[in-house]
Design an enzyme around this catalytic site. Structure first.
Site, PDB file in Angstrom:
ATOM      1  N   SER A   1       0.766  -0.998  -0.103  1.00  0.00           N
ATOM      2  CA  SER A   1       0.014  -0.201  -0.071  1.00  0.00           C
ATOM      3  C   SER A   1       0.881   1.215  -0.065  1.00  0.00           C
ATOM      4  O   SER A   1       0.595   2.132  -0.387  1.00  0.00           O
ATOM      5  CB  SER A   1      -0.891   0.134   1.273  1.00  0.00           C
ATOM      6  OG  SER A   1      -0.242  -0.359   2.415  1.00  0.00           O
TER       7      SER A   1
ATOM      8  N   HIS B   1       1.272   5.039   5.265  1.00  0.00           N
ATOM      9  CA  HIS B   1       1.107   5.301   3.889  1.00  0.00           C
ATOM     10  C   HIS B   1       1.152   6.898   3.487  1.00  0.00           C
ATOM     11  O   HIS B   1       1.477   7.265   2.379  1.00  0.00           O
ATOM     12  CB  HIS B   1      -0.708   5.360   3.949  1.00  0.00           C
ATOM     13  CG  HIS B   1      -1.296   4.000   4.026  1.00  0.00           C
ATOM     14  ND1 HIS B   1      -2.705   3.688   4.297  1.00  0.00           N
ATOM     15  CD2 HIS B   1      -0.709   2.861   3.711  1.00  0.00           C
ATOM     16  CE1 HIS B   1      -2.745   2.250   4.274  1.00  0.00           C
ATOM     17  NE2 HIS B   1      -1.571   1.722   3.823  1.00  0.00           N
TER      18      HIS B   1
END
Length: 258
Positions: free
Chosen positions: A133, A186
């Protein structure tokens, strides 16, 4: 009427805006690796051995620092990451070359991991992360920055939103939908994507084009034998790079597939 495997791959390439007759070579290989690593991780300790913990930097565990994106905590985690990554990464490979893209993936993983370790040793010393991610957010950041150069804002009803804010909206949405995900990981991946777009990572990701071309010329016979994928050679990407602005315009379609 049944479709042949090559025709299915061609349809898949069209669906995800991959830009070629077949999916790009590196993207195809990466998807196979991610699925394989997940299956192996179900039956072995591979996941825990490659999970990035904050002390990996202190112990100089290079496997964890560079390979953590290859392992995932669950099938849904794997599925969503592949689904989100495949279009922007394909666009990047098509514009920059297959070998170059592989180098960039490794650099992005390391550049994201190092500050995570530094922050983690102080603020969350027992929290480990896995998954691709961070790569997804790196490419969201990369393309949102490039697109913002031509289209600084976009309209949603009567509101104008800065294009550069698009990945931050996705970042917040991801944190709300998946509360167990790593917001810091992230965010650092996103910032790494901005650094890539602004050229700050260029000294780390510029292996000599002449060297790559020299190797590819000598291996060209074998490269051309690779079936059912599009391999983007170094000698061709300069010609394709001039079409990058046209490719950026497809980013809206890319984000629409996420």
């Amino acid at each position: 009427m049944s479709l042949s495997y090559p025709v299915l791959l061609s349809k898949f390439s069209e669906l995800f805006h991959l830009g070629g007759k077949y999916p790009p070579a590196l993207v195809s290989g990466l998807v196979i690796f991610l699925i394989s690593f997940y299956i192996v991780g179900v039956f072995t300790s591979l996941r825990s051995s490659l999970a990035l913990d904050p002390w990996a930097l202190y112990h100089l565990n290079l496997n964890k620092i560079s390979l953590y994106p290859l392992v995932h905590s669950s099938f849904l985690h794997l599925f969503f990451n592949i689904f989100a990554l495949i279009s922007p990464l394909s666009l990047y490979e098509r514009s920059n070359g297959t070998v170059h893209t592989g180098v960039v993936l490794n650099v992005l993983a390391v550049v994201t991991a190092l500050p995570y370790c530094v922050l983690g040793m102080v603020f969350f010393p027992k929290v480990s992360v896995v998954g691709a991610s961070a790569w997804c957010f790196s490419f969201f950041g990369y393309y949102s920055y490039l697109q913002s150069l031509s289209y600084p804002t976009f309209k949603v009803q009567d509101y104008e939103i800065p294009t550069i804010a698009t990945p931050f909206i996705l970042l917040v949405a991801s944190a709300l939908i998946f509360p167990g995900s790593s917001f810091i990981g992230h965010l650092l991946g996103l910032l790494s994507g901005f650094a890539l777009a602004k050229g700050y990572l260029k000294p780390l990701i510029e292996p000599s084009s002449k060297v790559i071309s020299w190797l590819e010329e000598r291996l060209e016979k074998y490269i051309d034998m690779i079936p059912l994928v599009d391999y983007y050679k170094e000698k061709n990407v300069q010609r394709q790079f001039v079409n990058l602005n046209e490719d950026i315009e497809t980013q809206g379609n890319i984000l629409g597939t996420i």
